[in-house]
Design an enzyme around this catalytic site. Sequence first.
Site, mmCIF file in Angstrom:
data_model
loop_
_atom_site.group_PDB
_atom_site.id
_atom_site.type_symbol
_atom_site.label_atom_id
_atom_site.label_comp_id
_atom_site.label_asym_id
_atom_site.label_seq_id
_atom_site.Cartn_x
_atom_site.Cartn_y
_atom_site.Cartn_z
ATOM 1 N N TYR A 144 0.768 -1.257 0.133
ATOM 2 C CA TYR A 144 0.107 -0.042 0.037
ATOM 3 C C TYR A 144 0.947 1.321 0.066
ATOM 4 O O TYR A 144 0.444 2.253 -0.118
ATOM 5 C CB TYR A 144 -0.900 0.086 1.030
ATOM 6 N N LYS A 195 3.729 -14.909 1.394
ATOM 7 C CA LYS A 195 3.576 -15.934 0.295
ATOM 8 C C LYS A 195 5.215 -16.271 -0.184
ATOM 9 O O LYS A 195 5.531 -15.536 -1.414
ATOM 10 C CB LYS A 195 2.766 -15.186 -1.073
ATOM 11 N N ASP A 228 -2.649 -18.096 1.440
ATOM 12 C CA ASP A 228 -3.890 -18.569 0.563
ATOM 13 C C ASP A 228 -4.303 -19.791 1.566
ATOM 14 O O ASP A 228 -5.611 -19.850 1.752
ATOM 15 C CB ASP A 228 -3.600 -19.017 -0.954
ATOM 16 N N ASP A 252 -5.167 -7.153 5.919
ATOM 17 C CA ASP A 252 -6.328 -6.590 5.425
ATOM 18 C C ASP A 252 -7.483 -7.332 5.148
ATOM 19 O O ASP A 252 -8.673 -7.503 5.579
ATOM 20 C CB ASP A 252 -5.977 -5.656 4.036
ATOM 21 N N ASP A 256 -10.274 -9.284 8.000
ATOM 22 C CA ASP A 256 -12.025 -9.294 7.733
ATOM 23 C C ASP A 256 -12.524 -10.643 7.852
ATOM 24 O O ASP A 256 -13.481 -10.972 8.093
ATOM 25 C CB ASP A 256 -12.177 -8.685 6.523
#
Length: 371
Positions: A144, A195, A228, A252, A256
């Site tokens: 970001y 990852k 993942d 992020d 959630d």
Amino acid sequence: MATNAKTILCLPGDGIGPEVMRETRRVLDWLGKKRKVAFEVSEALVGGCALDKEGAPISEATMKTALSVDAVLFGAVGGPKWDPNPFNMKPERGLLRLRKDMDLFANLRPATVFDALAEASTLKLDVVKGIDVMVLRELTGGVYFGEPRGITTLPNGERKGVNTQVYTTSEIIRIAEVGFELARKRRKKVHSVEKSNVMESGVLWREEVQKLHDAKYPDVELHHMLADNCAMQLVRNPRQFDVIVTDNLFGDMLSDVASMLTGSLGMLPSASLGAADKYGRRKALYEPVHGSAPDIAGKDAANPLATILSAAMMLRYSFDLPAEADMVEGAVKSVLDGGMRTADIMQPGKAKVSTTVMGDAVIRELDKLVA
Ligand code: NAD
């Protein structure tokens, strides 16, 4: 006021912010009176109400106070009235400024399922019952913020969008340290998530977390997991997790996912922490995950529990008052076990109550603990 009083700046904000903050301040007042915890609480404007009265989403004076107190307790900001404002005059700029100037790089989002609400989850009861996961997200680095970034036009007329995932060793180490410290106050288990199969920044992340673990935190169980797979495991078997530490982008999403295991936005607290000073104290901001809910503002219908639980996090992480944090969380649990519900968590056969009545009930449960 005693000189060792813990200083708190309350920023109720807009919409339901003042309503949920009012009930949370009652809990702080109760602790002051019944547990003799000395709090010095001040209150100021942030967001749309600060724009209206002070001409900025957060004034310089309020920023100065925020930087000097032990903890900031934040309600929510925003509303349709300010939606047409230009970007730098949006209510949310107040929160972004706080995060930036306080250098809050660690975002803590606990996902706890209260037994009484377990049926509100979209997942099966036996999957979510008893989960207690802390997602720790790096908040100030990664894709970001990484450079280069932007949209350019190529010589052939095609357009190209670029963002860059960047992490340095110091950024990885400081967030991993928070993760290991948190785990030591919980069930001593960390899942570090990246990852590393496809990203060099992920390889570095994994190596640095492992090195830090071996050097300073061998007593904490460390697992590495690909992001993942982590998303999948969170919905398959969330009880395997204690602390998940991850970067800004994966955090992020995973925070959630984790929070939705629990059912309602009105129940979710959060904390954002900065770097430790030489006394080990961190700048800290505590806030509910939800927004200002303009649709129910002013109706005494909002659920104050997310903000009350954010205050419990403040007691635990900023003030090292685990017994008081347990009392507040225990009171919330008892109220829910007793069948009281605000509209957002209403279930058949339960008693629908207002914000104020929910606050009354929490205080009554706290009273029982010292009776
Ligand atoms: P929201 O979280 O305010 O509301 C989403 C839905 O959840 C609404 O139906 C609302 O009534 C309900 N809800 C939220 N909190 C609740 C509570 N405590 N009790 C009962 N019901 C609750 O999100 P939104 O509608 O997308 O945004 C509304 C405003 O809030 C916007 O201006 C947005 O920019 C702002 N916002 C602020 C923050 C923040 O201050 N940190 C976060 C998110 C959104």
